[in-house]
Design a protein around this motif. Structure first.
Motif, PDB file in Angstrom:
ATOM      1  N   LEU A   1       0.830  -1.212   0.000  1.00 53.59           N
ATOM      2  CA  LEU A   1       0.000   0.000   0.000  1.00 53.59           C
ATOM      3  C   LEU A   1       0.863   1.261   0.000  1.00 53.59           C
ATOM      4  CD1 LEU A   1      -2.925  -0.911   2.410  1.00 53.59           C
ATOM      5  CD2 LEU A   1      -3.082  -0.381  -0.024  1.00 53.59           C
ATOM      6  N   ALA A   2       1.920   1.264   0.799  1.00 53.82           N
ATOM      7  CA  ALA A   2       2.812   2.423   0.839  1.00 53.82           C
ATOM      8  C   ALA A   2       3.429   2.680  -0.530  1.00 53.82           C
ATOM      9  CB  ALA A   2       3.897   2.226   1.890  1.00 53.82           C
ATOM     10  N   VAL A   3       3.848   1.630  -1.211  1.00 58.83           N
ATOM     11  CA  VAL A   3       4.458   1.782  -2.541  1.00 58.83           C
ATOM     12  C   VAL A   3       3.466   2.384  -3.526  1.00 58.83           C
ATOM     13  CG1 VAL A   3       5.310   0.486  -4.542  1.00 58.83           C
ATOM     14  CG2 VAL A   3       6.186  -0.022  -2.263  1.00 58.83           C
ATOM     15  N   PHE A   4       2.225   1.879  -3.532  1.00 59.87           N
ATOM     16  CA  PHE A   4       1.251   2.344  -4.522  1.00 59.87           C
ATOM     17  C   PHE A   4       0.633   3.690  -4.176  1.00 59.87           C
ATOM     18  CE2 PHE A   4       1.281  -2.274  -5.372  1.00 59.87           C
ATOM     19  CZ  PHE A   4       1.744  -2.202  -6.673  1.00 59.87           C
ATOM     20  N   ARG A   5       0.607   4.076  -2.914  1.00 58.07           N
ATOM     21  CA  ARG A   5       0.042   5.374  -2.530  1.00 58.07           C
ATOM     22  C   ARG A   5       1.034   6.509  -2.721  1.00 58.07           C
ATOM     23  NH1 ARG A   5      -3.206   3.485   2.847  1.00 58.07           N
ATOM     24  NH2 ARG A   5      -5.112   2.882   1.774  1.00 58.07           N
ATOM     25  N   GLU A   6       2.323   6.195  -2.634  1.00 63.60           N
ATOM     26  CA  GLU A   6       3.354   7.221  -2.806  1.00 63.60           C
ATOM     27  C   GLU A   6       3.685   7.356  -4.289  1.00 63.60           C
ATOM     28  OE1 GLU A   6       6.527   5.823  -0.342  1.00 63.60           O
ATOM     29  OE2 GLU A   6       5.381   6.124   1.494  1.00 63.60           O
ATOM     30  N   GLY A   7       4.470   8.356  -4.633  1.00 65.32           N
ATOM     31  CA  GLY A   7       4.868   8.531  -6.028  1.00 65.32           C
ATOM     32  C   GLY A   7       3.930   9.461  -6.767  1.00 65.32           C
ATOM     33  N   THR A   8       4.031   9.454  -8.078  1.00 67.93           N
ATOM     34  CA  THR A   8       3.290  10.422  -8.895  1.00 67.93           C
ATOM     35  C   THR A   8       1.874   9.983  -9.241  1.00 67.93           C
ATOM     36  OG1 THR A   8       4.222   9.465 -10.897  1.00 67.93           O
ATOM     37  CG2 THR A   8       5.404  11.333  -9.933  1.00 67.93           C
ATOM     38  N   LEU A   9       1.543   8.708  -9.113  1.00 68.12           N
ATOM     39  CA  LEU A   9       0.212   8.254  -9.515  1.00 68.12           C
ATOM     40  C   LEU A   9      -0.901   8.764  -8.602  1.00 68.12           C
ATOM     41  CD1 LEU A   9       0.893   4.553 -10.565  1.00 68.12           C
ATOM     42  CD2 LEU A   9       0.503   6.526 -12.032  1.00 68.12           C
ATOM     43  N   LYS A  10      -0.687   8.785  -7.303  1.00 66.05           N
ATOM     44  CA  LYS A  10      -1.649   9.276  -6.308  1.00 66.05           C
ATOM     45  C   LYS A  10      -3.068   8.755  -6.554  1.00 66.05           C
ATOM     46  CE  LYS A  10       1.336  12.130  -4.328  1.00 66.05           C
ATOM     47  NZ  LYS A  10       2.276  11.489  -3.498  1.00 66.05           N
ATOM     48  N   PRO A  11      -3.294   7.436  -6.516  1.00 68.42           N
ATOM     49  CA  PRO A  11      -4.647   6.916  -6.729  1.00 68.42           C
ATOM     50  C   PRO A  11      -5.569   7.279  -5.571  1.00 68.42           C
ATOM     51  CG  PRO A  11      -3.211   5.174  -5.991  1.00 68.42           C
ATOM     52  CD  PRO A  11      -2.337   6.380  -6.206  1.00 68.42           C
ATOM     53  N   ASP A  12      -6.862   7.388  -5.862  1.00 71.71           N
ATOM     54  CA  ASP A  12      -7.849   7.616  -4.811  1.00 71.71           C
ATOM     55  C   ASP A  12      -8.106   6.328  -4.035  1.00 71.71           C
ATOM     56  OD1 ASP A  12      -8.256  10.308  -5.474  1.00 71.71           O
ATOM     57  OD2 ASP A  12      -9.710   9.771  -7.022  1.00 71.71           O
ATOM     58  N   GLY A  13      -7.916   5.207  -4.693  1.00 70.73           N
ATOM     59  CA  GLY A  13      -8.139   3.923  -4.044  1.00 70.73           C
ATOM     60  C   GLY A  13      -7.120   2.897  -4.482  1.00 70.73           C
ATOM     61  N   VAL A  14      -6.723   2.046  -3.563  1.00 72.03           N
ATOM     62  CA  VAL A  14      -5.814   0.942  -3.849  1.00 72.03           C
ATOM     63  C   VAL A  14      -6.470  -0.315  -3.303  1.00 72.03           C
ATOM     64  CG1 VAL A  14      -3.528  -0.059  -3.454  1.00 72.03           C
ATOM     65  CG2 VAL A  14      -3.779   2.420  -3.622  1.00 72.03           C
TER      66      VAL A  14
ATOM     67  N   THR B   1      -2.799  -9.389  -6.675  1.00 70.08           N
ATOM     68  CA  THR B   1      -3.516  -8.582  -7.658  1.00 70.08           C
ATOM     69  C   THR B   1      -3.643  -7.174  -7.091  1.00 70.08           C
ATOM     70  OG1 THR B   1      -4.787 -10.503  -8.361  1.00 70.08           O
ATOM     71  CG2 THR B   1      -5.676  -8.340  -8.954  1.00 70.08           C
ATOM     72  N   VAL B   2      -3.347  -6.164  -7.902  1.00 72.98           N
ATOM     73  CA  VAL B   2      -3.406  -4.766  -7.476  1.00 72.98           C
ATOM     74  C   VAL B   2      -4.354  -4.011  -8.393  1.00 72.98           C
ATOM     75  CG1 VAL B   2      -2.080  -2.646  -7.120  1.00 72.98           C
ATOM     76  CG2 VAL B   2      -1.015  -4.868  -6.683  1.00 72.98           C
ATOM     77  N   LYS B   3      -5.286  -3.256  -7.807  1.00 75.33           N
ATOM     78  CA  LYS B   3      -6.181  -2.397  -8.580  1.00 75.33           C
ATOM     79  C   LYS B   3      -6.055  -0.987  -8.040  1.00 75.33           C
ATOM     80  CE  LYS B   3      -9.556  -6.022  -9.429  1.00 75.33           C
ATOM     81  NZ  LYS B   3     -10.944  -6.456  -9.255  1.00 75.33           N
ATOM     82  N   LEU B   4      -5.767  -0.051  -8.924  1.00 69.89           N
ATOM     83  CA  LEU B   4      -5.687   1.360  -8.568  1.00 69.89           C
ATOM     84  C   LEU B   4      -6.889   2.055  -9.177  1.00 69.89           C
ATOM     85  CD1 LEU B   4      -1.907   1.978  -9.396  1.00 69.89           C
ATOM     86  CD2 LEU B   4      -2.905   1.284  -7.225  1.00 69.89           C
ATOM     87  N   SER B   5      -7.472   3.030  -8.464  1.00 67.33           N
ATOM     88  CA  SER B   5      -8.634   3.741  -9.002  1.00 67.33           C
ATOM     89  C   SER B   5      -8.526   5.234  -8.715  1.00 67.33           C
ATOM     90  CB  SER B   5      -9.929   3.179  -8.412  1.00 67.33           C
ATOM     91  OG  SER B   5      -9.960   3.367  -7.009  1.00 67.33           O
TER      92      SER B   5
END
Length: 111
Positions: free
Chosen positions: A58-71, A97-101
């Motif tokens: 979660l930390a990897v996908f929430r940080e960075g330039t993508l900034k998804p509203d949901g992981v 499985t990872v879903k970003l929204s």
């Protein structure tokens, strides 16, 4: 043949899980077609590594330039006596499985 393993939760409840085989760390309590063993650790202790993996992902996908509203993460989890909970394989690879929204109008900012 599959076997059954009984884990106790930290709250004292019993959770019975189907496992491939009994290994070191389990105590056999009944024999037969579906033999039952008690795990050497609690259900909660077995899942701590999976929780840590989820927190890290979660930390990897929430940080960075993508900034998804949901992981949304989906792990295939397998419980064993000797290793506790492990990420189960799907085909040949580990199962994650990872879903970003993003909400409309709040997607990642372009260059």
């Amino acid at each position: 043949m599959a076997a059954l393993m009984e884990f106790q939760t930290d709250s004292g409840a019993q959770v019975t899980v189907e496992v491939d085989r009994h290994g070191p760390g389990a105590r056999l309590v009944s024999r037969g077609e579906n033999s039952l063993a008690q795990a050497g650790r609690t259900f909660d202790e077995a899942l701590i590594g999976i929780r840590s993996a989820a927190e890290s992902a979660l930390a990897v996908f929430r940080e960075g330039t993508l900034k998804p509203d949901g992981v949304e993460l989906e792990f295939g989890v397998k419980l064993t006596a000797e290793a506790g909970a492990v990420i189960a394989k799907s085909s040949v690879e580990g199962h994650l499985t990872v879903k970003l929204s993003w909400s409309p109008g709040s997607g990642p900012v372009g260059p």
